[in-house]
Design a protein around this motif. Sequence first.
Motif, PDB file in Angstrom:
ATOM      1  N   ALA A   1      65.716  14.972 -19.955  1.00 36.67           N
ATOM      2  CA  ALA A   1      65.904  13.751 -19.157  1.00 36.67           C
ATOM      3  C   ALA A   1      66.553  12.628 -19.958  1.00 36.67           C
ATOM      4  N   ALA A   2      67.499  12.979 -20.804  1.00 36.87           N
ATOM      5  CA  ALA A   2      68.142  11.978 -21.674  1.00 36.87           C
ATOM      6  C   ALA A   2      68.839  10.889 -20.866  1.00 36.87           C
ATOM      7  N   ALA A   3      69.583  11.279 -19.834  1.00 38.79           N
ATOM      8  CA  ALA A   3      70.319  10.286 -19.042  1.00 38.79           C
ATOM      9  C   ALA A   3      69.364   9.389 -18.251  1.00 38.79           C
ATOM     10  N   LEU A   4      68.283   9.973 -17.759  1.00 38.29           N
ATOM     11  CA  LEU A   4      67.300   9.183 -17.024  1.00 38.29           C
ATOM     12  C   LEU A   4      66.628   8.179 -17.958  1.00 38.29           C
ATOM     13  N   LYS A   5      66.235   8.621 -19.122  1.00 37.37           N
ATOM     14  CA  LYS A   5      65.584   7.733 -20.086  1.00 37.37           C
ATOM     15  C   LYS A   5      66.512   6.600 -20.510  1.00 37.37           C
ATOM     16  N   GLN A   6      67.793   6.887 -20.601  1.00 44.67           N
ATOM     17  CA  GLN A   6      68.762   5.871 -21.010  1.00 44.67           C
ATOM     18  C   GLN A   6      68.829   4.716 -20.014  1.00 44.67           C
ATOM     19  N   MET A   7      68.530   4.996 -18.755  1.00 46.13           N
ATOM     20  CA  MET A   7      68.593   3.968 -17.725  1.00 46.13           C
ATOM     21  C   MET A   7      67.592   2.842 -17.977  1.00 46.13           C
ATOM     22  N   TYR A   8      66.519   3.137 -18.679  1.00 48.46           N
ATOM     23  CA  TYR A   8      65.479   2.131 -18.889  1.00 48.46           C
ATOM     24  C   TYR A   8      65.807   1.153 -20.013  1.00 48.46           C
ATOM     25  N   GLU A   9      66.941   1.357 -20.674  1.00 51.81           N
ATOM     26  CA  GLU A   9      67.490   0.403 -21.648  1.00 51.81           C
ATOM     27  C   GLU A   9      66.595   0.139 -22.850  1.00 51.81           C
ATOM     28  N   GLY A  10      65.540   0.894 -23.025  1.00 51.66           N
ATOM     29  CA  GLY A  10      64.682   0.685 -24.175  1.00 51.66           C
ATOM     30  C   GLY A  10      63.785  -0.537 -24.094  1.00 51.66           C
ATOM     31  N   VAL A  11      63.678  -1.166 -22.916  1.00 54.27           N
ATOM     32  CA  VAL A  11      62.853  -2.371 -22.793  1.00 54.27           C
ATOM     33  C   VAL A  11      61.574  -2.130 -21.987  1.00 54.27           C
ATOM     34  N   ILE A  12      61.427  -0.947 -21.404  1.00 56.39           N
ATOM     35  CA  ILE A  12      60.231  -0.610 -20.643  1.00 56.39           C
ATOM     36  C   ILE A  12      59.231   0.068 -21.572  1.00 56.39           C
ATOM     37  N   PRO A  13      57.941  -0.257 -21.463  1.00 52.24           N
ATOM     38  CA  PRO A  13      56.935   0.373 -22.323  1.00 52.24           C
ATOM     39  C   PRO A  13      57.023   1.895 -22.300  1.00 52.24           C
ATOM     40  N   GLY A  14      56.848   2.494 -23.465  1.00 50.31           N
ATOM     41  CA  GLY A  14      56.999   3.935 -23.584  1.00 50.31           C
ATOM     42  C   GLY A  14      56.069   4.731 -22.701  1.00 50.31           C
ATOM     43  N   ASP A  15      54.828   4.256 -22.518  1.00 47.63           N
ATOM     44  CA  ASP A  15      53.900   4.996 -21.661  1.00 47.63           C
ATOM     45  C   ASP A  15      54.348   4.968 -20.208  1.00 47.63           C
ATOM     46  N   HIS A  16      54.996   3.875 -19.798  1.00 48.86           N
ATOM     47  CA  HIS A  16      55.537   3.804 -18.442  1.00 48.86           C
ATOM     48  C   HIS A  16      56.697   4.781 -18.295  1.00 48.86           C
ATOM     49  N   VAL A  17      57.610   4.787 -19.265  1.00 51.43           N
ATOM     50  CA  VAL A  17      58.752   5.697 -19.195  1.00 51.43           C
ATOM     51  C   VAL A  17      58.283   7.141 -19.102  1.00 51.43           C
ATOM     52  N   ARG A  18      57.305   7.499 -19.900  1.00 55.21           N
ATOM     53  CA  ARG A  18      56.798   8.879 -19.873  1.00 55.21           C
ATOM     54  C   ARG A  18      56.264   9.243 -18.495  1.00 55.21           C
ATOM     55  N   GLU A  19      55.548   8.318 -17.870  1.00 54.24           N
ATOM     56  CA  GLU A  19      55.014   8.616 -16.536  1.00 54.24           C
ATOM     57  C   GLU A  19      56.134   8.717 -15.508  1.00 54.24           C
ATOM     58  N   TYR A  20      57.109   7.808 -15.578  1.00 58.87           N
ATOM     59  CA  TYR A  20      58.218   7.857 -14.622  1.00 58.87           C
ATOM     60  C   TYR A  20      58.968   9.186 -14.738  1.00 58.87           C
ATOM     61  N   VAL A  21      59.279   9.583 -15.956  1.00 58.24           N
ATOM     62  CA  VAL A  21      60.038  10.823 -16.170  1.00 58.24           C
ATOM     63  C   VAL A  21      59.223  12.017 -15.708  1.00 58.24           C
ATOM     64  N   GLU A  22      57.928  12.015 -16.009  1.00 54.56           N
ATOM     65  CA  GLU A  22      57.073  13.127 -15.572  1.00 54.56           C
ATOM     66  C   GLU A  22      57.047  13.222 -14.058  1.00 54.56           C
ATOM     67  N   ARG A  23      56.891  12.095 -13.387  1.00 48.12           N
ATOM     68  CA  ARG A  23      56.848  12.091 -11.923  1.00 48.12           C
ATOM     69  C   ARG A  23      58.171  12.573 -11.325  1.00 48.12           C
ATOM     70  N   LEU A  24      59.283  12.056 -11.854  1.00 49.01           N
ATOM     71  CA  LEU A  24      60.589  12.379 -11.282  1.00 49.01           C
ATOM     72  C   LEU A  24      61.062  13.773 -11.662  1.00 49.01           C
ATOM     73  N   SER A  25      60.371  14.415 -12.581  1.00 43.32           N
ATOM     74  CA  SER A  25      60.697  15.790 -12.946  1.00 43.32           C
ATOM     75  C   SER A  25      60.007  16.800 -12.038  1.00 43.32           C
ATOM     76  N   GLU A  26      59.096  16.335 -11.186  1.00 47.51           N
ATOM     77  CA  GLU A  26      58.448  17.227 -10.234  1.00 47.51           C
ATOM     78  C   GLU A  26      59.497  17.761  -9.248  1.00 47.51           C
ATOM     79  N   PRO A  27      59.321  18.984  -8.750  1.00 52.52           N
ATOM     80  CA  PRO A  27      60.288  19.562  -7.810  1.00 52.52           C
ATOM     81  C   PRO A  27      60.537  18.653  -6.605  1.00 52.52           C
ATOM     82  N   GLY A  28      61.781  18.293  -6.375  1.00 49.80           N
ATOM     83  CA  GLY A  28      62.166  17.490  -5.214  1.00 49.80           C
ATOM     84  C   GLY A  28      61.992  15.996  -5.379  1.00 49.80           C
ATOM     85  N   ALA A  29      61.336  15.549  -6.437  1.00 52.89           N
ATOM     86  CA  ALA A  29      61.021  14.124  -6.566  1.00 52.89           C
ATOM     87  C   ALA A  29      62.263  13.275  -6.831  1.00 52.89           C
ATOM     88  N   LEU A  30      63.105  13.691  -7.765  1.00 50.36           N
ATOM     89  CA  LEU A  30      64.283  12.879  -8.071  1.00 50.36           C
ATOM     90  C   LEU A  30      65.283  12.911  -6.928  1.00 50.36           C
TER      91      LEU A  30
END
Length: 278
Positions: free
Chosen positions: A167-196
């Motif tokens: 999810a390199a491109a997705l993580k890049q969208m957060y610009e490095g200013v969002i807390p890491g624990d939030h980014v991890r949850e967002y990426v995990e959620r959007l990696s679920e089948p059909g979520a993104l």
Amino acid sequence: MIEHIGINTAQGRFDALAAGPADGRGVLLLHGFPEASLQWEHQLAILSGAGCRAVAPDQRGYSPDVRPERAEDYRIEDLTQDVLDIADELGWPKFDLVGHDWGGNVAWHVAAEHPDRVRTLTAVSTPHPGAYAQALKTDEDQQQRSSYVPTLQNVRGAEKQLLANNAAALKQMYEGVIPGDHVREYVERLSEPGALAAALNWYRGVKFSGRTGKVKVPTLYVWGTEDVAFGSVAAIGTEEWVEGPYRFEMLEDISHWLPEQADEGLSRLLLEHFVAHG
């Protein structure tokens, strides 16, 4: 304490975070793309401490039980109805509405079309859709800022591109200013089948959606000067689309991810807005 709750509607069960006394002033917070209700973590805590009942749902496509596959099921009218159904289930005939990014777009539409339900509106980052559309036609800077949108709307396999390479491109969208624990949850959620795919349908459903009229309810618009998605022309032009009491707050050196990057400042502005229009 922040609670995990479920809100049952005719469309299905919306997952949500909630905080504050059950009989507190109702505040509904709508997240943007590609995030979730967690983005309002700080605001939920502050608002609940001020006696509000604050609720942040995972919206259509983000809640697994409300995840239609067709882009035409993500019209602004459908997303607006979700907000009204959620408020009805919470027992709120009137409520304060806060929205960021796509959630801001929905919030503008709810306030314009259903002013009888909205006590106050706070739009975060997102200008009024009319001001945005006008800037997109006339402002070269806004055209450049929005150049990513057709890719998300039209490119087949955009989901795979965003999730490739861990999810390199997705993580890049957060610009490095969002807390890491939030980014991890967002990426995990959007990696679920059909979520993104469902989240991207918010972009793809635009062509099925109607326009948003002028807003008459008391409105606060908060915009960061370093926002990569929305430029100053649309931000400043938003005032022309509000006929009620209006306050525009420009936060210096703050990017698009304002609820998390400027969490304390935004929470303070929300409380001031609610007190002014109680």
